[in-house]
Scaffold this active site. Structure first.
Site, short mmCIF file in Angstrom:
data_model
loop_
_atom_site.label_atom_id
_atom_site.label_comp_id
_atom_site.label_asym_id
_atom_site.label_seq_id
_atom_site.Cartn_x
_atom_site.Cartn_y
_atom_site.Cartn_z
N ASP A 1 -2.24 0.33 17.02
CA ASP A 1 -3.22 1.30 17.51
C ASP A 1 -2.38 2.56 17.72
OD1 ASP A 1 -4.64 3.04 19.23
OD2 ASP A 1 -6.01 1.39 19.68
N HIS A 2 -2.50 3.50 16.80
CA HIS A 2 -1.49 4.58 16.82
C HIS A 2 -1.60 5.45 18.08
CE1 HIS A 2 -4.63 7.19 15.05
NE2 HIS A 2 -3.90 8.20 15.46
N ASP B 1 -2.42 6.73 0.94
CA ASP B 1 -2.45 7.93 1.78
C ASP B 1 -1.64 7.76 3.08
OD1 ASP B 1 -3.84 10.51 2.59
OD2 ASP B 1 -4.50 9.16 4.19
N LYS C 1 1.38 7.55 21.05
CA LYS C 1 1.40 8.97 21.42
C LYS C 1 2.13 9.15 22.76
CE LYS C 1 -2.89 10.19 19.05
NZ LYS C 1 -2.46 11.06 17.97
N LYS D 1 -16.45 13.51 15.11
CA LYS D 1 -15.89 14.33 14.03
C LYS D 1 -16.67 15.64 13.95
CE LYS D 1 -13.76 10.73 11.29
NZ LYS D 1 -12.36 11.08 11.60
N ARG E 1 -0.24 -1.32 -7.01
CA ARG E 1 -0.44 -1.79 -8.39
C ARG E 1 0.04 -0.78 -9.42
NH1 ARG E 1 -6.62 -2.92 -7.59
NH2 ARG E 1 -6.18 -0.92 -6.64
N HIS F 1 -8.96 2.98 20.03
CA HIS F 1 -8.22 4.02 20.75
C HIS F 1 -8.82 4.34 22.13
CE1 HIS F 1 -6.57 4.34 16.83
NE2 HIS F 1 -7.47 5.16 16.33
N GLY G 1 0.84 -1.20 0.00
CA GLY G 1 0.00 0.00 0.00
C GLY G 1 0.87 1.25 0.00
N ALA G 2 2.05 1.15 -0.65
CA ALA G 2 3.03 2.24 -0.59
C ALA G 2 2.64 3.43 -1.46
CB ALA G 2 4.40 1.71 -1.01
N1 LIG Z 1 -5.05 7.07 5.80
C1 LIG Z 1 -5.11 7.16 7.11
O1 LIG Z 1 -5.01 8.22 7.72
C2 LIG Z 1 -5.28 5.93 7.93
C3 LIG Z 1 -5.35 4.69 7.33
N2 LIG Z 1 -5.46 3.59 8.12
C4 LIG Z 1 -5.53 2.26 7.51
O2 LIG Z 1 -4.41 2.05 6.66
C5 LIG Z 1 -4.77 1.24 5.55
C6 LIG Z 1 -4.44 1.99 4.27
O3 LIG Z 1 -5.17 3.19 4.23
P1 LIG Z 1 -4.89 4.33 3.12
O4 LIG Z 1 -3.44 4.49 2.86
O5 LIG Z 1 -5.68 5.50 3.55
O6 LIG Z 1 -5.57 3.68 1.83
P2 LIG Z 1 -5.44 4.14 0.31
O7 LIG Z 1 -6.73 3.79 -0.35
O8 LIG Z 1 -4.93 5.53 0.19
O9 LIG Z 1 -4.30 3.17 -0.26
C7 LIG Z 1 -4.54 1.84 -0.56
C8 LIG Z 1 -3.26 1.20 -1.06
O10 LIG Z 1 -3.52 -0.17 -1.37
C9 LIG Z 1 -2.97 -0.47 -2.65
N3 LIG Z 1 -3.74 -1.56 -3.26
C10 LIG Z 1 -5.09 -1.67 -3.33
N4 LIG Z 1 -5.43 -2.85 -3.93
C11 LIG Z 1 -4.26 -3.48 -4.20
C12 LIG Z 1 -3.94 -4.73 -4.79
N5 LIG Z 1 -4.88 -5.60 -5.18
N6 LIG Z 1 -2.63 -5.06 -4.92
C13 LIG Z 1 -1.65 -4.21 -4.52
N7 LIG Z 1 -1.90 -3.02 -3.95
C14 LIG Z 1 -3.19 -2.67 -3.80
C15 LIG Z 1 -3.09 0.82 -3.41
O11 LIG Z 1 -2.16 0.84 -4.43
P3 LIG Z 1 -2.54 1.06 -5.98
O12 LIG Z 1 -3.66 2.05 -5.99
O13 LIG Z 1 -1.28 1.53 -6.57
O14 LIG Z 1 -2.95 -0.30 -6.42
C16 LIG Z 1 -2.70 1.83 -2.32
O15 LIG Z 1 -1.31 1.90 -2.21
C17 LIG Z 1 -6.25 0.93 5.74
O16 LIG Z 1 -6.37 -0.28 6.45
C18 LIG Z 1 -6.75 2.07 6.62
O17 LIG Z 1 -7.88 1.71 7.38
C19 LIG Z 1 -5.49 3.67 9.48
C20 LIG Z 1 -5.43 4.87 10.11
C21 LIG Z 1 -5.36 6.10 9.40
O1 LIG Z 2 -7.66 5.95 13.70
C1 LIG Z 2 -8.16 7.04 13.45
O2 LIG Z 2 -7.69 8.12 14.07
C2 LIG Z 2 -7.89 9.42 13.54
C3 LIG Z 2 -7.63 10.38 14.68
O3 LIG Z 2 -6.29 10.25 15.05
P1 LIG Z 2 -5.54 11.46 15.76
O4 LIG Z 2 -4.18 10.93 16.02
O5 LIG Z 2 -5.55 12.62 14.79
O6 LIG Z 2 -6.31 11.80 16.98
C4 LIG Z 2 -9.28 9.59 12.98
O7 LIG Z 2 -9.36 10.82 12.29
C5 LIG Z 2 -9.57 8.48 12.02
O8 LIG Z 2 -10.92 8.60 11.58
C6 LIG Z 2 -9.38 7.15 12.66
O9 LIG Z 2 -9.45 6.13 11.66
#
Ligand SMILES: NC(=O)C1=CN([C@@H]2O[C@H](COP(=O)(O)OP(=O)(O)OC[C@H]3O[C@@H](n4cnc5c(N)ncnc54)[C@H](OP(=O)(O)O)[C@@H]3O)[C@@H](O)[C@H]2O)C=CC1
Ligand SMILES: O=C1O[C@H](COP(=O)(O)O)[C@@H](O)[C@H](O)[C@H]1O
Length: 492
Positions: free
Chosen positions: A180-181, A19, A185, A343, A49, A243, A15-16
């Site tokens: 659990d981030h 986000d 903290k 939120k 991908r 959390h 998932g590099a």
């Molecule tokens: N974003 C956040 O702030 C937070 C996220 N999380 C958790 O982290 C995880 C990732 O979240 P986030 O980064 O936001 O998600 P995104 O949707 O931004 O990213 C998803 C990633 O998965 C990859 N991906 C999806 N399908 C495939 C596949 N079949 N094979 C290979 N790669 C694949 C995508 O790559 P590509 O598109 O190149 O295929 C992309 O890099 C989730 O579990 C989310 O709940 C937890 C806390 C906070």
């Molecule tokens: O895990 C999550 O946490 C954030 C809030 O984290 P914080 O460190 O900014 O307090 C939350 O926005 C998000 O919805 C949730 O998935």
């Protein structure tokens, strides 16, 4: 068990291109290098991908660091450790090619066969990835292999159990690091230190001296672009199951006999076991759910949750939850733990407020005024530190008292350079310290507590309150405390 103080490893981020990697993981790894927690013997392999080249990936990493950091130096050298390997994680044969690359990098960077697999992807892929890593031999090295699992860990107890079984077929419990981030903290980690290293607090930390404990985590942000995920999650699963319950466990646990991972976890598990279970029919006596409607904050007009992208017009998803928890053990019998998170509230603030019981007799009864209770406030974010509310003499008036807040935050000098939660957690994982990650038993008990609440809500057994965006939540949450003669203390 801590394996290395200056660890060496290849970190594979699944998932590099997403986000989380961009906002949190790349900057955290950068800070670990800048702070000399890791040296030159590391490599990062990004999986997604998108058909990126190494150069495109490195430029994305570089952008992420420049966005996150005020100052960035040696970026070219840093990003040269990053390699991109595109493939679909559902394709088993691609793992063999990934293994070839990892072996090659192991030689180049002298990482001694140590590997971290960081799953920053949607949860439906967790089981598949874990099993392929095992079956295709990627965990079979001369060093250690660890897997980091992002949240959400399941959707309810049965789905979490299924996921856990899938991961456990490939990894032992001590190789699994469930993130659990909040546990990364600084001030959440400080809860134990404040409690267990101060003679001032520990003797008072029980139902004889504490009236109630309030844990708030309010956010100004709305659901942003995560509507699709959030619609199936809501505040209960997104924040409370993990959390909020983790903070309660740290506040309520008994002192562990040693500060080891297993002893601390075992005390947290006991708290979660002692949480009074709430049946579906009792949910509205203990919990309030709410959803934000349109509102205003700092003169900015804000839309309601149902107007957000990927949210249903008639959505019943809660963006706010408040609850009263009771812990049925000797220490906490009769002390409510009030928790709330939401939120689009009025302020970003995570605080723990411990309200002490009133003194037995009020000598300062002039004008019928009450003496304010003593409060211990643990400021988790955005401010970090501790505030104590004590009573002192009112100016010029011998017979009256006034509450004064003693802010000890400036004494938390390390706070000026507090590491990001993810930075600490990645470092802990590299060192093999799982204390600040959740054990399966904690996850299972949390889901068991939360499941009847979400089931009651799905069945419409309790109403969905509303609150204007930019406020501190629905009035029903105030009433929950008023019924006990209490009120929420301000958090900003
Ligand atoms: N974003 C956040 O702030 C937070 C996220 N999380 C958790 O982290 C995880 C990732 O979240 P986030 O980064 O936001 O998600 P995104 O949707 O931004 O990213 C998803 C990633 O998965 C990859 N991906 C999806 N399908 C495939 C596949 N079949 N094979 C290979 N790669 C694949 C995508 O790559 P590509 O598109 O190149 O295929 C992309 O890099 C989730 O579990 C989310 O709940 C937890 C806390 C906070
Ligand atoms: O895990 C999550 O946490 C954030 C809030 O984290 P914080 O460190 O900014 O307090 C939350 O926005 C998000 O919805 C949730 O998935």
């Amino acid at each position: 068990m801590i394996t290395q103080e200056h660890p060496k490893a290849v970190i594979v981020i699944f998932g590099a291109t997403g986000d989380l990697a961009k906002r949190k993981l790349f900057p955290s790894i950068y800070r670990l290098v800048q702070n000399e927690k890791i040296g030159n013997d590391f490599a990062v392999v990004g999986v997604g991908r998108r058909p990126w080249t190494n150069d495109e990936f490195r430029s994305n990493v570089s952008d992420s660091i420049q966005t996150a950091m005020k100052e960035s130096k040696n970026l070219d050298n840093f990003t040269s450790h990053f390699h991109y390997h595109p493939f679909d994680v559902t394709n088993p044969s691609s793992y063999l090619e990934l293994n070839t690359l990892l072996n090659e990098l192991d030689g180049t960077y002298q990482t001694e066969g140590n590997r971290i697999f960081f799953l920053a992807m949607a949860p439906e892929f967790f089981g598949t990835i874990a099993q392929n890593l095992k079956i295709q031999g990627l965990t079979d090295t001369n060093g250690w292999s660890r897997i980091v699992i992002e949240k959400p860990f399941g959707h309810d107890h049965p789905s979490a159990q299924k996921l856990n079984q899938e991961i456990r077929e490939a990894f032992n419990e001590d190789q699994i690091y469930r993130i659990d981030h909040y546990l990364g903290k600084e001030m959440v980690q400080n809860i134990e230190v404040i409690r267990f290293s101060n003679a001032l607090f520990e003797p008072l930390w029980n139902n004889r001296y504490i009236a109630n404990i309030q844990v708030t985590s309010s956010e100004v942000l709305g659901v942003e672009d995560r509507g699709r995920y959030y619609e199936n999650s809501g505040a209960l699963r997104d924040m409370l199951q993990n959390h909020m319950l983790q903070m309660v466990a740290l506040l309520a646990m008994e002192p562990p006999i040693k500060l080891t991972t297993n002893e601390i976890r075992s005390e947290k598990v006991k708290v979660l076991r002692a949480l009074r279970a709430i049946s579906e029919d009792e949910v509205s006596d203990y919990f309030v759910r709410g959803q934000y409607t349109s509102g205003q904050l700092d003169e900015q007009q804000l839309i309601g949750y149902r107007e957000e992208n990927n949210v249903a017009d008639e959505s019943q998803t809660e963006t706010y939850v408040a609850g009263k928890l009771l812990i049925d053990n000797f220490r906490w019998a009769g002390v409510p733990f009030y928790i709330r998170t939401g939120k689009r509230m009025a302020a970003k603030s995570t605080k723990i407020i411990v309200q002490f019981k009133d003194i037995p007799m009020n000598l300062y009864y002039k004008k019928g005024e009450q003496v304010a209770p003593n409060l211990l406030i643990i400021n988790i974010q955005p401010d970090e530190g501790v505030t104590l509310q004590l009573n002192v003499k009112k100016d010029g008036d011998a017979g009256d008292s006034k509450p004064v807040k003693f802010d000890l935050s400036s004494n938390f000098l390390d706070g000026l350079n507090t590491p990001e939660a993810y930075e600490k957690l990645i470092y802990d994982c590299l060192r093999g310290d799982a204390t600040n990650f959740t054990h399966w038993d904690e996850v299972a008990l949390s889901w068991k507590f939360v499941d009847p609440i979400s089931q009651a809500w799905t069945k419409g057994k309790a109403g969905l309150a509303t609150y204007p965006a930019g406020s501190m939540g629905p009035k029903e949450a105030d009433e929950l405390l008023e019924e006990d003669g209490n009120e929420w203390w301000p958090v900003y």
